[in-house]
Design a protein around this motif. Structure first.
Motif, mmCIF file in Angstrom:
data_model
loop_
_atom_site.group_PDB
_atom_site.id
_atom_site.type_symbol
_atom_site.label_atom_id
_atom_site.label_comp_id
_atom_site.label_asym_id
_atom_site.label_seq_id
_atom_site.Cartn_x
_atom_site.Cartn_y
_atom_site.Cartn_z
ATOM 1 N N ASP A 299 0.715 -1.168 0.035
ATOM 2 C CA ASP A 299 0.059 0.015 -0.078
ATOM 3 C C ASP A 299 0.838 1.097 0.041
ATOM 4 O O ASP A 299 0.645 2.088 -0.888
ATOM 5 C CB ASP A 299 -1.049 0.011 1.364
ATOM 6 N N ALA A 300 2.035 1.167 0.770
ATOM 7 C CA ALA A 300 2.871 2.232 0.807
ATOM 8 C C ALA A 300 3.374 2.722 -0.356
ATOM 9 O O ALA A 300 3.541 3.922 -0.862
ATOM 10 C CB ALA A 300 3.745 2.258 1.848
ATOM 11 N N GLU A 301 4.064 1.709 -1.082
ATOM 12 C CA GLU A 301 4.563 1.846 -2.534
ATOM 13 C C GLU A 301 3.751 2.194 -3.475
ATOM 14 O O GLU A 301 3.913 3.145 -4.416
ATOM 15 C CB GLU A 301 5.267 0.221 -2.782
ATOM 16 N N SER A 302 2.261 1.938 -3.386
ATOM 17 C CA SER A 302 1.533 2.096 -4.488
ATOM 18 C C SER A 302 1.063 3.702 -4.103
ATOM 19 O O SER A 302 1.038 4.549 -5.065
ATOM 20 C CB SER A 302 0.112 1.559 -4.212
ATOM 21 N N ARG A 303 0.871 4.161 -2.786
ATOM 22 C CA ARG A 303 0.784 5.689 -2.410
ATOM 23 C C ARG A 303 1.994 6.379 -3.300
ATOM 24 O O ARG A 303 1.682 7.666 -3.600
ATOM 25 C CB ARG A 303 0.727 5.703 -0.989
ATOM 26 N N PHE A 304 3.109 5.888 -2.973
ATOM 27 C CA PHE A 304 4.355 6.632 -3.493
ATOM 28 C C PHE A 304 4.214 6.979 -5.052
ATOM 29 O O PHE A 304 4.445 8.034 -5.474
ATOM 30 C CB PHE A 304 5.774 6.054 -3.246
ATOM 31 N N ARG A 305 3.909 5.879 -5.774
ATOM 32 C CA ARG A 305 3.582 6.002 -7.151
ATOM 33 C C ARG A 305 2.415 7.004 -7.539
ATOM 34 O O ARG A 305 2.622 7.823 -8.320
ATOM 35 C CB ARG A 305 3.394 4.628 -7.887
ATOM 36 N N GLN A 306 1.387 6.884 -6.755
ATOM 37 C CA GLN A 306 0.117 7.888 -7.062
ATOM 38 C C GLN A 306 0.659 9.322 -6.725
ATOM 39 O O GLN A 306 0.460 10.284 -7.525
ATOM 40 C CB GLN A 306 -0.702 7.398 -6.058
ATOM 41 N N ASP A 307 1.364 9.516 -5.514
ATOM 42 C CA ASP A 307 1.735 10.690 -5.269
ATOM 43 C C ASP A 307 2.803 11.237 -6.296
ATOM 44 O O ASP A 307 2.788 12.485 -6.828
ATOM 45 C CB ASP A 307 2.448 10.789 -3.734
ATOM 46 N N ARG A 308 3.647 10.479 -6.765
ATOM 47 C CA ARG A 308 4.573 10.780 -7.912
ATOM 48 C C ARG A 308 3.833 11.281 -9.141
ATOM 49 O O ARG A 308 4.080 12.192 -9.701
ATOM 50 C CB ARG A 308 5.557 9.746 -8.201
ATOM 51 N N ASP A 309 2.977 10.521 -9.604
ATOM 52 C CA ASP A 309 2.068 10.750 -10.769
ATOM 53 C C ASP A 309 1.375 12.065 -10.414
ATOM 54 O O ASP A 309 1.262 12.973 -11.396
ATOM 55 C CB ASP A 309 1.161 9.780 -11.053
ATOM 56 N N GLU A 310 0.804 12.368 -9.391
ATOM 57 C CA GLU A 310 0.028 13.502 -9.395
ATOM 58 C C GLU A 310 0.912 14.797 -9.173
ATOM 59 O O GLU A 310 0.597 15.897 -9.710
ATOM 60 C CB GLU A 310 -0.858 13.494 -8.024
ATOM 61 N N ALA A 311 2.042 14.609 -8.753
ATOM 62 C CA ALA A 311 3.049 15.609 -8.748
ATOM 63 C C ALA A 311 3.521 16.234 -9.875
ATOM 64 O O ALA A 311 3.868 17.086 -10.321
ATOM 65 C CB ALA A 311 4.024 15.337 -7.735
ATOM 66 N N ARG A 312 3.587 15.151 -10.998
ATOM 67 C CA ARG A 312 3.945 15.419 -12.117
ATOM 68 C C ARG A 312 3.005 16.170 -13.167
ATOM 69 O O ARG A 312 3.186 16.419 -14.051
ATOM 70 C CB ARG A 312 4.442 14.018 -12.824
ATOM 71 N N GLN A 313 1.784 16.075 -12.594
ATOM 72 C CA GLN A 313 0.674 16.454 -13.334
ATOM 73 C C GLN A 313 0.216 18.064 -13.087
ATOM 74 O O GLN A 313 -0.940 18.061 -12.515
ATOM 75 C CB GLN A 313 -0.406 15.575 -13.528
ATOM 76 N N LYS A 314 1.248 19.000 -12.916
ATOM 77 C CA LYS A 314 0.742 20.255 -12.211
ATOM 78 C C LYS A 314 0.112 20.897 -13.205
ATOM 79 O O LYS A 314 -0.024 20.387 -14.617
ATOM 80 C CB LYS A 314 2.061 20.786 -11.895
#
Length: 134
Positions: A97-112
């Protein structure tokens, strides 16, 4: 166990304590796959064993610090401590779950603002402009 880094993260497992894990690197992925291959080679397609081996391989590769008694998860005596098997699965799921959140946070941060995919909306080109028009 491996050396701590600034990118490590904590997982709190109720009734056990806090674990410190490293973020998974490319090398870690290869090490985990190698461990799985070695530990499961004689078990064929036994999915239960491969799943248990995966839990051990991921833990062994990514754990940085752990509560007392969890230093060698593979060496835990499950007759004396039968609860550890279920706790190991819970820990593995929290790690996933933590690793999935990291990926999700990364993807959201990239789409500013001004970033991201463009909606597909085909524009028809007038035959007067199109070189393939007849």
């Amino acid at each position: 166990m491996r050396e701590p880094k600034d990118t490590d993260f904590l997982i709190d497992l109720e009734g056990v304590g806090k674990f410190r894990f490293a973020r998974r690197t490319f090398n870690d992925r290869i090490k985990i796959r190698g461990e799985i291959a070695v530990m499961s080679r004689d078990f064929g397609d036994d999915l239960d064993t491969v799943a248990e081996v995966t839990v051990l391989a991921v833990y062994k590769t990514l754990v940085v610090a752990c509560p007392k008694g969890w230093e060698d998860l593979g060496g835990v005596d499950l007759v004396d401590r039968p609860e550890v098997e279920e706790q190991a699965w819970q820990l593995f799921m929290k790690l996933q779950d933590a690793e999935s959140r990291f990926r999700q946070d990364r993807d959201e941060a990239r789409q500013k603002d001004g970033q991201g995919d463009v909606a597909v909306d085909p524009v028809l080109v007038s035959p007067k402009v199109s070189p393939t028009a007849k």
